[in-house]
Design a protein around this motif. Sequence first.
Motif, mmCIF file in Angstrom:
data_model
loop_
_atom_site.group_PDB
_atom_site.id
_atom_site.type_symbol
_atom_site.label_atom_id
_atom_site.label_comp_id
_atom_site.label_asym_id
_atom_site.label_seq_id
_atom_site.Cartn_x
_atom_site.Cartn_y
_atom_site.Cartn_z
ATOM 1 N N ALA A 44 -35.750 62.768 -24.791
ATOM 2 C CA ALA A 44 -35.576 64.075 -24.150
ATOM 3 C C ALA A 44 -35.805 65.191 -25.160
ATOM 4 O O ALA A 44 -35.409 65.084 -26.319
ATOM 5 C CB ALA A 44 -34.175 64.196 -23.558
ATOM 6 N N GLY A 45 -36.437 66.263 -24.694
ATOM 7 C CA GLY A 45 -36.612 67.445 -25.523
ATOM 8 C C GLY A 45 -35.342 68.275 -25.529
ATOM 9 O O GLY A 45 -34.389 67.980 -24.795
ATOM 10 N N PRO A 46 -35.296 69.324 -26.339
ATOM 11 C CA PRO A 46 -34.090 70.149 -26.450
ATOM 12 C C PRO A 46 -33.603 70.717 -25.120
ATOM 13 O O PRO A 46 -32.403 70.697 -24.839
ATOM 14 C CB PRO A 46 -34.492 71.265 -27.409
ATOM 15 C CG PRO A 46 -35.635 70.719 -28.181
ATOM 16 C CD PRO A 46 -36.348 69.775 -27.263
ATOM 17 N N ASP A 47 -34.504 71.215 -24.293
ATOM 18 C CA ASP A 47 -34.085 71.781 -23.006
ATOM 19 C C ASP A 47 -33.529 70.704 -22.084
ATOM 20 O O ASP A 47 -32.531 70.916 -21.396
ATOM 21 C CB ASP A 47 -35.243 72.502 -22.313
ATOM 22 C CG ASP A 47 -35.635 73.780 -23.029
ATOM 23 O OD1 ASP A 47 -34.805 74.319 -23.799
ATOM 24 O OD2 ASP A 47 -36.769 74.241 -22.829
ATOM 25 N N ASP A 48 -34.191 69.538 -22.082
ATOM 26 C CA ASP A 48 -33.703 68.436 -21.256
ATOM 27 C C ASP A 48 -32.345 67.947 -21.746
ATOM 28 O O ASP A 48 -31.467 67.622 -20.945
ATOM 29 C CB ASP A 48 -34.697 67.279 -21.247
ATOM 30 C CG ASP A 48 -35.945 67.592 -20.439
ATOM 31 O OD1 ASP A 48 -35.902 68.498 -19.585
ATOM 32 O OD2 ASP A 48 -36.965 66.925 -20.667
ATOM 33 N N LYS A 49 -32.160 67.882 -23.057
ATOM 34 C CA LYS A 49 -30.874 67.439 -23.603
ATOM 35 C C LYS A 49 -29.753 68.371 -23.162
ATOM 36 O O LYS A 49 -28.660 67.918 -22.831
ATOM 37 C CB LYS A 49 -30.926 67.351 -25.126
ATOM 38 C CG LYS A 49 -31.712 66.160 -25.613
ATOM 39 C CD LYS A 49 -31.735 66.089 -27.128
ATOM 40 C CE LYS A 49 -32.528 64.879 -27.569
ATOM 41 N NZ LYS A 49 -32.592 64.745 -29.015
ATOM 42 N N THR A 50 -30.033 69.652 -23.125
ATOM 43 C CA THR A 50 -29.032 70.616 -22.667
ATOM 44 C C THR A 50 -28.682 70.374 -21.207
ATOM 45 O O THR A 50 -27.500 70.333 -20.842
ATOM 46 C CB THR A 50 -29.547 72.059 -22.853
ATOM 47 O OG1 THR A 50 -29.786 72.278 -24.244
ATOM 48 C CG2 THR A 50 -28.549 73.078 -22.348
ATOM 49 N N LEU A 51 -29.685 70.164 -20.383
ATOM 50 C CA LEU A 51 -29.455 69.910 -18.960
ATOM 51 C C LEU A 51 -28.701 68.595 -18.750
ATOM 52 O O LEU A 51 -27.756 68.529 -17.953
ATOM 53 C CB LEU A 51 -30.793 69.887 -18.213
ATOM 54 C CG LEU A 51 -30.718 69.796 -16.705
ATOM 55 C CD1 LEU A 51 -29.907 70.940 -16.110
ATOM 56 C CD2 LEU A 51 -32.124 69.773 -16.122
ATOM 57 N N ILE A 52 -29.090 67.570 -19.472
ATOM 58 C CA ILE A 52 -28.403 66.272 -19.375
ATOM 59 C C ILE A 52 -26.943 66.430 -19.778
ATOM 60 O O ILE A 52 -26.041 65.902 -19.118
ATOM 61 C CB ILE A 52 -29.116 65.224 -20.263
ATOM 62 C CG1 ILE A 52 -30.482 64.892 -19.672
ATOM 63 C CG2 ILE A 52 -28.258 63.983 -20.426
ATOM 64 C CD1 ILE A 52 -31.402 64.137 -20.623
ATOM 65 N N TYR A 53 -26.694 67.155 -20.859
ATOM 66 C CA TYR A 53 -25.328 67.399 -21.325
ATOM 67 C C TYR A 53 -24.488 68.042 -20.223
ATOM 68 O O TYR A 53 -23.379 67.589 -19.934
ATOM 69 C CB TYR A 53 -25.369 68.295 -22.569
ATOM 70 C CG TYR A 53 -24.021 68.795 -23.012
ATOM 71 C CD1 TYR A 53 -23.209 68.010 -23.814
ATOM 72 C CD2 TYR A 53 -23.564 70.049 -22.623
ATOM 73 C CE1 TYR A 53 -21.960 68.476 -24.225
ATOM 74 C CE2 TYR A 53 -22.322 70.508 -23.030
ATOM 75 C CZ TYR A 53 -21.528 69.732 -23.823
ATOM 76 O OH TYR A 53 -20.299 70.178 -24.219
ATOM 77 N N TYR A 54 -25.019 69.087 -19.580
ATOM 78 C CA TYR A 54 -24.258 69.769 -18.533
ATOM 79 C C TYR A 54 -23.998 68.866 -17.341
ATOM 80 O O TYR A 54 -22.887 68.840 -16.798
ATOM 81 C CB TYR A 54 -24.961 71.055 -18.091
ATOM 82 C CG TYR A 54 -24.801 72.170 -19.082
ATOM 83 C CD1 TYR A 54 -23.539 72.652 -19.431
ATOM 84 C CD2 TYR A 54 -25.901 72.739 -19.700
ATOM 85 C CE1 TYR A 54 -23.389 73.665 -20.363
ATOM 86 C CE2 TYR A 54 -25.759 73.757 -20.633
ATOM 87 C CZ TYR A 54 -24.496 74.213 -20.955
ATOM 88 O OH TYR A 54 -24.347 75.212 -21.876
ATOM 89 N N HIS A 55 -24.989 68.082 -16.937
ATOM 90 C CA HIS A 55 -24.794 67.158 -15.821
ATOM 91 C C HIS A 55 -23.759 66.084 -16.166
ATOM 92 O O HIS A 55 -22.888 65.756 -15.356
ATOM 93 C CB HIS A 55 -26.115 66.490 -15.433
ATOM 94 C CG HIS A 55 -27.013 67.351 -14.624
ATOM 95 N ND1 HIS A 55 -26.762 67.686 -13.314
ATOM 96 C CD2 HIS A 55 -28.188 67.951 -14.943
ATOM 97 C CE1 HIS A 55 -27.731 68.452 -12.866
ATOM 98 N NE2 HIS A 55 -28.611 68.639 -13.830
#
Length: 74
Positions: A44-55
């Motif tokens: 995952a890229g940085p933006d995806d990692k942020t979204l995954i973290y929130y989910h």
Amino acid sequence: MTTCDPKAWQDFLAEIPLIKDDGLTGDALWQRIEIAWGPLLVGAGPDDKTLIYYHAMFRLACEGIIPRELGARH
């Protein structure tokens, strides 16, 4: 969620009751959570990692593993 491997997400969801049953707190809890969501972040890229973290945090809060305010959606 399309930002990570669907199997990794299902595996993470399956880990949630096990994490809850462990009854861990503090650093031990966070270490267990990091192990559970680690596969979600592979590739995952940085933006995806942020979204995954929130989910992931939202799901953990919904299950009562972490305080609701830590899993609040903004």
